[in-house]
Design an enzyme around this catalytic site. Structure first.
Site, PDB file in Angstrom:
ATOM      1  N   TYR A 134       6.984   3.878  10.957  1.00 16.09           N
ATOM      2  CA  TYR A 134       7.267   2.438  10.906  1.00 16.09           C
ATOM      3  C   TYR A 134       7.824   1.926   9.583  1.00 16.09           C
ATOM      4  O   TYR A 134       8.119   0.745   9.466  1.00 16.09           O
ATOM      5  CB  TYR A 134       6.035   1.625  11.320  1.00 16.09           C
ATOM      6  CG  TYR A 134       4.790   1.854  10.471  1.00 16.09           C
ATOM      7  CD1 TYR A 134       4.610   1.188   9.261  1.00 16.09           C
ATOM      8  CD2 TYR A 134       3.788   2.723  10.901  1.00 16.09           C
ATOM      9  CE1 TYR A 134       3.475   1.376   8.500  1.00 16.09           C
ATOM     10  CE2 TYR A 134       2.644   2.925  10.145  1.00 16.09           C
ATOM     11  CZ  TYR A 134       2.490   2.255   8.944  1.00 16.09           C
ATOM     12  OH  TYR A 134       1.372   2.455   8.186  1.00 16.09           O
TER      13      TYR A 134
ATOM     14  N   HIS B 147      -1.839   3.229   6.538  1.00 18.94           N
ATOM     15  CA  HIS B 147      -2.927   2.259   6.711  1.00 18.94           C
ATOM     16  C   HIS B 147      -4.299   2.897   6.508  1.00 18.94           C
ATOM     17  O   HIS B 147      -5.156   2.365   5.813  1.00 18.94           O
ATOM     18  CB  HIS B 147      -2.837   1.647   8.115  1.00 18.94           C
ATOM     19  CG  HIS B 147      -4.036   0.848   8.494  1.00 18.94           C
ATOM     20  ND1 HIS B 147      -4.274  -0.401   7.983  1.00 18.94           N
ATOM     21  CD2 HIS B 147      -5.080   1.137   9.311  1.00 18.94           C
ATOM     22  CE1 HIS B 147      -5.415  -0.858   8.473  1.00 18.94           C
ATOM     23  NE2 HIS B 147      -5.921   0.053   9.287  1.00 18.94           N
TER      24      HIS B 147
ATOM     25  N   ARG C  91       0.868  -1.189   0.000  1.00 20.58           N
ATOM     26  CA  ARG C  91       0.000   0.000   0.000  1.00 20.58           C
ATOM     27  C   ARG C  91       0.897   1.229   0.000  1.00 20.58           C
ATOM     28  O   ARG C  91       1.825   1.324   0.802  1.00 20.58           O
ATOM     29  CB  ARG C  91      -0.998  -0.018   1.164  1.00 20.58           C
ATOM     30  CG  ARG C  91      -0.390   0.011   2.536  1.00 20.58           C
ATOM     31  CD  ARG C  91      -1.438   0.266   3.610  1.00 20.58           C
ATOM     32  NE  ARG C  91      -1.031  -0.226   4.897  1.00 20.58           N
ATOM     33  CZ  ARG C  91      -0.134   0.364   5.696  1.00 20.58           C
ATOM     34  NH1 ARG C  91       0.461   1.480   5.323  1.00 20.58           N
ATOM     35  NH2 ARG C  91       0.166  -0.180   6.850  1.00 20.58           N
TER      36      ARG C  91
END
Ligand SMILES: Cc1ncc(C[n+]2csc(CCOP(=O)(O)OP(=O)(O)O)c2C)c(N)n1
Length: 341
Positions: free
Chosen positions: A271, A262, A258
């Protein structure tokens, strides 16, 4: 049965001539991928403008989703998607208006009348079944639907979609086990983008391929390049045909990525590195498919311009339509909460 395919940048390895797709069908695939991308980009802008509260982006997953949609017998097979499946439901026949009505929580939202979180897709006509928010619960629903479909002697399969994180849930394992024991007509598609929000795959499982898990339940697991729309189509088509023909379930793992965080609520800089994101963006599925079509002489510059213009017009129109549509009224508050009549 294990297959792995990896697409080089800018070209599709799937032998499209064997897939029996006309030049028009190929352009149509490009249209659906472009529409999903443009609609998603607009939804991100609307969120930044503070006009909508929340969204989950499908950018990067277009090939995995549109390729899978092509293998569905629309209106006959049962589709149990998850929240990231905007491109899937568009390619199945939901419209940009439908998507925008949900995003703006309008009364005419076909999924829930503006009451659910956006992106909890459903459509009676298209046999798209709404999921609940707890991750992986819908996998069980797909298995139950496949069981019921077989009891009714329908020639249909169920297909369900989820991420790599969902495969850490008990519901995933219970669903696959039941499906394997009863050889149900169901296809499980894992859109593996490597992260469950901020948790990378290596902290979720001690194996490289989610597809390996199918062996424990007695049916095939297949790894496919999720950035290659034609490879996904070929793989899911075979799995759906096997399911409809009584051959039992398949777990398809589409390796994808992606491009955005998120959801609209998280910051992926905490992250994952920018270099990693840039590396995957070089394999952008929409751009790779566009390059493939033009290299093969399957899409002219004029046709490409037409698709671009059509997509932009549809996104503009869908936004305007949804913004002008009424919100649900208080007297409908309990509709779809309790059974009526
Ligand atoms: C049972 C449950 N646990 C946690 C959450 C919070 N949550 C929502 S989405 C998500 C990550 C799912 O990741 P994955 O299945 O890999 O799909 P992706 O979003 O990466 O496409 C989590 C942990 C939830 N909704 N339900």
């Amino acid at each position: 049965m294990r297959q792995t395919s990896h697409a080089p940048t800018g070209a599709s390895p799937a032998d499209y001539t064997a897939l029996d797709l006309s030049p028009n069908a190929l352009t149509d695939i490009y249209y659906h991928m472009s529409l999903a991308r443009a609609l998603d980009e607009r939804m991100v802008i609307l969120h930044r403008q503070g006009k909508v509260a929340f969204l989950v982006s499908c950018q990067g997953h277009e090939a995995a989703q549109v390729g899978s949609a092509l293998a569905v017998n629309k209106g006959a097979d049962f589709v149990v998607p998850y929240y990231r499946d905007t491109a899937l439901v568009l390619a199945l026949g939901m419209t940009p208006r439908d998507i925008m009505l949900g995003l703006f929580a309008r009364a005419a939202d076909p999924c829930s009348g503006g009451r659910q979180m956006p992106m909890h897709w459903s459509s009676r006509d298209l046999k798209i079944i709404s999921g609940s928010s707890p991750v992986a619960t819908h996998i069980i629903h797909a298995v139950g639907i496949a069981y019921a479909s077989r009891l009714r002697r329908e020639k249909a399969a169920a297909i369900t979609f989820f991420g790599d994180g969902a495969t850490s849930e008990g519901d995933f394992h219970e669903g696959l086990n039941f499906a394997g024991v009863h050889k149900l007509p169901v296809v499980f598609v894992c859109e593996n983008n490597g992260y469950a929000i901020s948790t990378p795959q290596r902290k979720q499982m001690a194996i490289k391929d989610v597809a390996d898990r199918a062996a424990g339940y007695g049916f095939p697991g297949v790894v496919v390049d999720g950035m290659d729309v034609l490879a996904v189509f070929a793989t899911v088509k075979e799995a759906m045909e096997r399911a409809r023909g009584g051959g039992g379930p398949t777990l398809v793992e589409a390796k994808t990525y992606r491009f955005l965080p998120h959801s609209s609520d998280d910051d992926d800089r905490s992250y994952r590195s920018r270099e990693e994101v840039a590396e995957w963006r070089r394999r952008d599925p929409v751009e790779c498919f566009r390059a493939f079509l033009s290299q093969k002489g399957l899409m002219t510059a004029q046709r490409e311009a037409e698709v671009k213009e059509r997509v932009a017009r549809e996104v503009d129109e869908a936004q305007a339509f949804a913004e002008a549509s009424p919100l649900p009224t208080p007297d409908t508050l309990l509709r779809h909460v309790y059974s009526e009549g």
